[in-house]
Design a protein around this motif. Structure first.
Motif, PDB file in Angstrom:
ATOM      1  N   ARG A 147       0.811  -1.223   0.000  1.00  0.00           N
ATOM      2  CA  ARG A 147       0.000   0.000   0.000  1.00  0.00           C
ATOM      3  C   ARG A 147       0.847   1.276   0.000  1.00  0.00           C
ATOM      4  O   ARG A 147       0.325   2.372   0.142  1.00  0.00           O
ATOM      5  N   GLY A 148       2.175   1.106  -0.156  1.00  0.00           N
ATOM      6  CA  GLY A 148       3.049   2.271  -0.220  1.00  0.00           C
ATOM      7  C   GLY A 148       3.061   3.079   1.068  1.00  0.00           C
ATOM      8  O   GLY A 148       3.186   4.302   1.038  1.00  0.00           O
ATOM      9  N   MET A 149       2.949   2.388   2.198  1.00  0.00           N
ATOM     10  CA  MET A 149       2.807   3.058   3.487  1.00  0.00           C
ATOM     11  C   MET A 149       4.112   2.970   4.267  1.00  0.00           C
ATOM     12  O   MET A 149       4.725   1.899   4.343  1.00  0.00           O
ATOM     13  N   SER A 150       4.552   4.072   4.839  1.00  0.00           N
ATOM     14  CA  SER A 150       5.757   4.071   5.666  1.00  0.00           C
ATOM     15  C   SER A 150       5.443   3.525   7.054  1.00  0.00           C
ATOM     16  O   SER A 150       4.271   3.447   7.460  1.00  0.00           O
ATOM     17  N   LEU A 151       6.507   3.154   7.778  1.00  0.00           N
ATOM     18  CA  LEU A 151       6.319   2.724   9.164  1.00  0.00           C
ATOM     19  C   LEU A 151       5.654   3.825   9.984  1.00  0.00           C
ATOM     20  O   LEU A 151       4.753   3.563  10.785  1.00  0.00           O
ATOM     21  N   ASP A 152       6.106   5.076   9.767  1.00  0.00           N
ATOM     22  CA  ASP A 152       5.536   6.195  10.525  1.00  0.00           C
ATOM     23  C   ASP A 152       4.043   6.358  10.241  1.00  0.00           C
ATOM     24  O   ASP A 152       3.253   6.627  11.159  1.00  0.00           O
ATOM     25  N   GLU A 153       3.646   6.198   8.976  1.00  0.00           N
ATOM     26  CA  GLU A 153       2.226   6.351   8.628  1.00  0.00           C
ATOM     27  C   GLU A 153       1.388   5.258   9.264  1.00  0.00           C
ATOM     28  O   GLU A 153       0.321   5.521   9.829  1.00  0.00           O
ATOM     29  N   LEU A 154       1.868   4.008   9.171  1.00  0.00           N
ATOM     30  CA  LEU A 154       1.129   2.912   9.788  1.00  0.00           C
ATOM     31  C   LEU A 154       1.053   3.106  11.298  1.00  0.00           C
ATOM     32  O   LEU A 154       0.009   2.868  11.913  1.00  0.00           O
ATOM     33  N   ALA A 155       2.152   3.566  11.889  1.00  0.00           N
ATOM     34  CA  ALA A 155       2.165   3.793  13.332  1.00  0.00           C
ATOM     35  C   ALA A 155       1.149   4.858  13.732  1.00  0.00           C
ATOM     36  O   ALA A 155       0.392   4.691  14.691  1.00  0.00           O
ATOM     37  N   THR A 156       1.118   5.955  12.986  1.00  0.00           N
ATOM     38  CA  THR A 156       0.180   7.036  13.301  1.00  0.00           C
ATOM     39  C   THR A 156      -1.261   6.560  13.172  1.00  0.00           C
ATOM     40  O   THR A 156      -2.105   6.820  14.045  1.00  0.00           O
ATOM     41  N   ARG A 157      -1.546   5.847  12.097  1.00  0.00           N
ATOM     42  CA  ARG A 157      -2.927   5.426  11.843  1.00  0.00           C
ATOM     43  C   ARG A 157      -3.389   4.320  12.787  1.00  0.00           C
ATOM     44  O   ARG A 157      -4.594   4.152  13.010  1.00  0.00           O
ATOM     45  N   SER A 158      -2.455   3.537  13.323  1.00  0.00           N
ATOM     46  CA  SER A 158      -2.830   2.458  14.250  1.00  0.00           C
ATOM     47  C   SER A 158      -2.604   2.838  15.705  1.00  0.00           C
ATOM     48  O   SER A 158      -2.898   2.050  16.608  1.00  0.00           O
ATOM     49  N   ASP A 159      -2.063   4.046  15.945  1.00  0.00           N
ATOM     50  CA  ASP A 159      -1.769   4.530  17.292  1.00  0.00           C
ATOM     51  C   ASP A 159      -0.787   3.615  18.014  1.00  0.00           C
ATOM     52  O   ASP A 159      -0.932   3.317  19.208  1.00  0.00           O
TER      53      ASP A 159
END
Length: 200
Positions: free
Chosen positions: A34-46
């Motif tokens: 999905r072209g998602m960075s670790l930081d983005e996944l972390a932010t979206r999953s809290d």
């Protein structure tokens, strides 16, 4: 008291074939797909990026509640996430129960198939003679359509296009479109849609 980044021991996830599921590999695969960075996944999953990184590298276990938060980011439930890539070297055969019927009009057998973690829908439609979709449809994604049997008419934004057996076509799903069978014989079409059409 345990912190988020400390390993939480959970029973190992096991696939239907008895193999242990590599949760971290699945999370990493879905994130990259999905072209998602670790930081983005972390932010979206809290959750923290370091914790997700440790899970992906197999250095930390993850509790089901946290895994559910990650799965939700990908639009999945935990069970779907855990079976996303389990044993992909063997075919998976689907039953008729996996194909959801959608009411598109009398005499129209419309069924959709969507597998967890796959960004497209497979749709099969059988038309009895002289039948049609009840209404036009517009949606995200691209339609790729093949007609294996008979002849159907594509109404694309009010313009008719005849598609006979062996014909195929591609178009934007965002333009209103519908199908009908104007003949005295049954007809079929198979479509792949590159987005979710039906939230069933």
């Amino acid at each position: 008291m345990a912190t988020e980044d400390e390993a939480v021991q959970e029973p190992e996830a096991v696939a239907p074939n008895g193999a242990v599921v590599d949760v971290g590999a699945i999370v990493g695969l879905l994130r990259r797909k999905r072209g998602m960075s670790l930081d983005e996944l972390a932010t979206r999953s809290d959750l923290s990026p370091s914790f997700i990184s440790a899970v992906e590298r197999g250095k930390s276990d993850i509790a089901l509640g946290r895994l559910a938060r990650i799965a939700a980011v990908f639009g999945l439930d935990v069970a779907s996430l855990l079976t996303y890539s389990s044993n992909t070297s063997r075919p998976r055969f689907l039953s008729s129960d996996d194909r959801t019927p959608v009411d598109r009009g009398e005499g129209v057998d419309y069924r959709r198939l969507r597998l967890p973690g796959v960004d497209f829908e497979l749709i099969t439609v059988t038309f009895e003679p002289r039948t049609a979709f009840r209404d036009a449809l517009a949606h995200d994604g691209i339609d790729i359509v093949y007609v294996p049997v008979g002849s159907v008419v594509l109404d694309f934004d009010g313009v008719d296009y005849v598609m006979n057996a062996g014909d195929s076509g591609v178009w934007s799903g965002r333009t209103p479109h519908a199908f009908r069978n104007d003949t005295d014989s049954p007809a079929q079409l198979v479509a792949v849609v590159t987005d979710t059409v039906w939230d069933l």
